[in-house]
Design a protein around this motif. Sequence first.
Motif, PDB file in Angstrom:
ATOM      1  N   MET A 174       0.883  -1.245  -0.012  1.00 27.93           N
ATOM      2  CA  MET A 174      -0.104   0.026   0.082  1.00 27.93           C
ATOM      3  C   MET A 174       0.904   1.234  -0.047  1.00 27.93           C
ATOM      4  O   MET A 174       1.881   1.234   0.843  1.00 27.93           O
ATOM      5  CB  MET A 174      -0.846  -0.139   1.359  1.00 27.93           C
ATOM      6  N   SER A 191      -9.668   1.192  -4.204  1.00 28.53           N
ATOM      7  CA  SER A 191      -8.437   1.059  -4.913  1.00 28.53           C
ATOM      8  C   SER A 191      -8.741   0.891  -6.203  1.00 28.53           C
ATOM      9  O   SER A 191      -9.944   0.134  -6.708  1.00 28.53           O
ATOM     10  CB  SER A 191      -7.489  -0.167  -4.426  1.00 28.53           C
ATOM     11  N   GLN A 200      -4.386  -4.700  -0.856  1.00 33.16           N
ATOM     12  CA  GLN A 200      -3.993  -3.526  -0.294  1.00 33.16           C
ATOM     13  C   GLN A 200      -5.344  -3.129   0.440  1.00 33.16           C
ATOM     14  O   GLN A 200      -5.236  -2.529   1.836  1.00 33.16           O
ATOM     15  CB  GLN A 200      -3.470  -2.308  -1.251  1.00 33.16           C
TER      16      GLN A 200
END
Length: 249
Positions: free
Chosen positions: A35, A62, A71
């Motif tokens: 991330m 995301s 992530q």
Amino acid sequence: MKILVPVKRVIDYNVKVRVKSDETGVDLANVKMSMNPFDEIAVEEAIRLKEAGAAEEIVAVSIGPEKAQDQIRQALAMGADRGLLIKTDDVIEPLGVAKLLRKVVEEENPELVILGKQAIDDDSNQTGQMLAALLDWPQGTFASKVEKSDGSLNVTREIDGGLQTIKINLPAVVTTDLRLNEPRYASLPNIMKAKKKPLDVKEVSDYGVDIAPRLEVVKVTEPPRREAGVKVESVEELVEKLKNEAGVI
Ligand code: AMP
């Protein structure tokens, strides 16, 4: 208050990146991805606002490949409540990301979007500002402190030569600077729990926005190698070299 936190999948900051031999970009094959560090700070800040009773729900979003779910899961393990992946294998520029995030904001109606100040892969430092402009919301960029009061936020910003505190009305966009907080590590039980938290997967085409690239990457090259230093025999020689070779005095 609902908080939206965009998190980007980027090359891990510890990895020494290799430039492709054809100079079209950097090599992503078998490289550790993580991330974006500023987004970890954004997730942490959202969680702290929730823990302080200033927020009820945190949604991590995301835009990226299928694997960007890792992530989002990390954000969920840290303490976010829900995730959304907008799936694409294309490189999307900050304007495209901002347009997609605007659509997500319209659907989710958060009062606050906290982004990283910049993604460490493209170093653009544009997405938060573009999103605020598209939404016509106030923005507090490079935040090193965020405090919520009724209907507004006090955002302390790191600017040249000091700290500036601004008051912005909600809904608003905030981008995080390095000193805002120190992100927590997700505990093993929380990593397990995160596997059960909801994570929606959508396609870029579900949002009907034009994300065609506006920029053309001409080339990507390695930074020049640092040359070895030389030892001088005397102060006079040093001054002479600084004057006549380096040209700095
Ligand atoms: P940039 O403008 O590219 O430097 O990115 C600034 C911030 O925008 C990042 O720290 C993220 O919070 C967010 N962002 C940029 N690209 C993405 C993406 N593909 N998915 C989710 N968030 C993103």
